[in-house]
Design an enzyme around this catalytic site. Structure first.
Site, PDB file in Angstrom:
ATOM      1  N   THR A  17      75.869  35.243  96.799  1.00 48.21           N
ATOM      2  CA  THR A  17      76.443  34.874  95.267  1.00 48.21           C
ATOM      3  C   THR A  17      75.393  34.697  94.147  1.00 48.21           C
ATOM      4  OG1 THR A  17      76.328  32.496  95.938  1.00 48.21           O
ATOM      5  CG2 THR A  17      78.558  33.561  96.162  1.00 48.21           C
ATOM      6  N   VAL A  20      69.953  38.371  93.157  1.00 47.56           N
ATOM      7  CA  VAL A  20      69.321  39.230  94.041  1.00 47.56           C
ATOM      8  C   VAL A  20      70.525  39.482  95.260  1.00 47.56           C
ATOM      9  CG1 VAL A  20      67.651  39.870  95.599  1.00 47.56           C
ATOM     10  CG2 VAL A  20      67.199  38.568  93.629  1.00 47.56           C
ATOM     11  N   SER A  46      79.570  27.573  97.360  1.00 49.63           N
ATOM     12  CA  SER A  46      80.355  28.932  97.415  1.00 49.63           C
ATOM     13  C   SER A  46      81.154  29.473  98.587  1.00 49.63           C
ATOM     14  CB  SER A  46      79.772  30.080  96.732  1.00 49.63           C
ATOM     15  OG  SER A  46      78.315  29.819  96.462  1.00 49.63           O
ATOM     16  N   CYS A 135      58.280  40.293  93.411  1.00 51.06           N
ATOM     17  CA  CYS A 135      58.853  41.443  92.541  1.00 51.06           C
ATOM     18  C   CYS A 135      57.438  41.820  91.758  1.00 51.06           C
ATOM     19  CB  CYS A 135      59.853  40.893  91.547  1.00 51.06           C
ATOM     20  SG  CYS A 135      59.717  39.310  91.092  1.00 51.06           S
ATOM     21  N   GLN A 162      57.448  39.277  82.514  1.00 48.59           N
ATOM     22  CA  GLN A 162      58.494  39.201  83.565  1.00 48.59           C
ATOM     23  C   GLN A 162      59.714  38.636  83.010  1.00 48.59           C
ATOM     24  OE1 GLN A 162      55.464  37.883  87.077  1.00 48.59           O
ATOM     25  NE2 GLN A 162      57.454  37.583  87.430  1.00 48.59           N
ATOM     26  N   ARG A 241      56.414  34.638  81.580  1.00 46.53           N
ATOM     27  CA  ARG A 241      57.795  35.076  81.288  1.00 46.53           C
ATOM     28  C   ARG A 241      58.191  35.488  79.977  1.00 46.53           C
ATOM     29  NH1 ARG A 241      60.805  35.533  85.776  1.00 46.53           N
ATOM     30  NH2 ARG A 241      60.098  33.634  86.667  1.00 46.53           N
ATOM     31  N   HIS A 248      60.523  43.802  85.011  1.00 46.37           N
ATOM     32  CA  HIS A 248      59.154  43.472  84.807  1.00 46.37           C
ATOM     33  C   HIS A 248      58.330  44.584  84.429  1.00 46.37           C
ATOM     34  CE1 HIS A 248      60.684  39.867  86.785  1.00 46.37           C
ATOM     35  NE2 HIS A 248      59.959  40.049  87.767  1.00 46.37           N
TER      36      HIS A 248
END
Ligand code: A2P
Length: 362
Positions: A17, A20, A46, A135, A162, A241, A248
């Site tokens: 959920t 990613v 979930s 990543c 990022q 960030r 990114h």
């Protein structure tokens, strides 16, 4: 013992959920991964939710427990480090091969850390858990591999820009909320990050370590060395960030062993599968986060000689990729594809002890 024939593969997404996890499901479908059943796992929050998956109908999200991995061949994990630490060994003990997107196992010397087009040979020695890199490291590796192989790499400095999607679904919502608050003249509320991410740049990703680097920055240092098989590579990183939803971007400076020109570097990058060179400054052509979003490719541009390093042994360039796809989900699925293609879904010790050429063992 689960089967290992591509005709009977049962695949699970753990953290299905999340940002990613949802992308993992999408990429499995897009790539038509050869699975007969797809199981979607998450926490109690979930479990019971129903997700419609084209080709597989309505799938009820199940609670991720140790026992649930019985009969599952491959599990793609993206549910945080604690979940991976607790459940990945349980899954592996039940014959399931785990491809784990968390940082829990990446630096364990007994666990391969793999970028699909860079070091797939490391999959050969997996014992049930394979780590998917961070990543920011992931997108760097294909172009870096090309330089390593052709001219050697002595030192690398990386500064990252990022996207918030790397933090997860909550961070995407937080940036959206802060943009709306700004437009409506309301006060912005920061919950996910220590400061407002809207209209800001935060030089902190993850926690600070004793050496002054953040954990994210240090992942680039240690993971790059492991993936490239260059344990002494000199690396420094600043991870930032920025208020971007997807992809990114990274400014990279590399000192090479042998001389290399930008033209040679562009040709080397373009020859790597999955890498696209976008480099025509006169026409304002260079990689952009917005354009990379939704793609599995790594885009490289702004390639130029670094004049601060003598003898043409320095390069500067800009690398952009979709952090949820190549930076996470797509590489995980590409690892699964490589395992199936090579017949390496099972652990190395089991394969070498009793090779199974197809079909579910009795
Ligand atoms: P849930 O929806 O039940 O919270 P993101 O990184 O986008 O925030 O997503 C995190 C994902 O990891 C979600 O799918 C979340 O499921 C899942 N998750 C979090 N904790 C656990 C857990 N203890 N066991 C299984 N899944 C978990």
């Amino acid at each position: 013992m689960p089967g290992t024939s591509p005709d009977t593969l049962i695949v699970a997404v753990v953290g299905a959920t999340g940002a990613v996890g949802r992308t993992m499901t999408r990429v499995l479908l897009e790539k038509q991964f050869p699975m007969t059943q797809l199981r979607l796992l998450a926490s109690a929050r979930s479990a019971g939710q129903v997700i419609t998956v084209p080709g597989f109908g309505d799938i009820t999200v199940e609670l991720a427990t140790p026992e649930i991995f019985e009969g599952i061949d491959i599990a793609l994990f993206s549910a945080g480090g604690d979940t991976s630490k607790a459940l990945a060994p349980e899954a592996a003990a039940r014959g399931c091969t785990v491809i784990d997107n968390s940082s829990a196992w990446r630096m364990d010397p007994a666990i391969p850390l793999v970028v699909s087009q860079v070091n797939p040979e490391d999959l050969d020695w997996h014992e049930g858990i394979i780590a998917n890199p961070n990543c920011s490291t992931m997108q760097l590796m294909p172009p870096l591999m090309a330089l390593r192989d052709a001219v050697g790499i002595e030192r690398m400095i990386v500064d990252t820009y990022q996207a918030v999607s790397g933090t997860g679904h909550k961070a995407i919502v937080e940036l959206e909320e802060q943009i709306k608050a700004h437009a409506e003249g309301r006060e912005k509320v920061a919950k996910v990050y220590p400061y407002n991410i809207g209209f800001n740049a935060l030089p902190q990703i993850d926690v600070f370590l004793d050496n002054g680097y953040t954990k994210e920055e240090w992942k680039v240092v240690t993971e790059s060395r492991k993936i490239l098989h260059l344990p002494d590579l000199r690396v420094s990183c600043t991870a930032v960030r920025v208020p971007v939803f997807m992809s990114h971007s990274e400014a990279v400076h590399v000192e090479t062993r042998d001389a290399v020109t930008p033209d040679q570097a562009r040709a080397l990058f373009a020859a790597v599968p999955g890498v696209v060179v976008q480099d025509d400054p006169a026409n304002k052509i260079y990689p952009l986060a917005e354009h990379a979003a939704g793609s599995d490719l790594v885009f490289v541009g702004r390639v130029r000689q670094d004049p601060s390093i003598p003898d043409n042994k320095g390069l500067a360039f800009w690398v952009v990729s979709d952090n949820l796809r190549k930076g996470a989900a797509s590489n995980a699925v590409e690892i699964a594809e490589a395992l199936v293609a090579r017949g390496w879904v099972r652990k190395a010790s089991e394969r070498h002890a009793a090779p199974v050429l197809g079909g579910r063992p009795a």
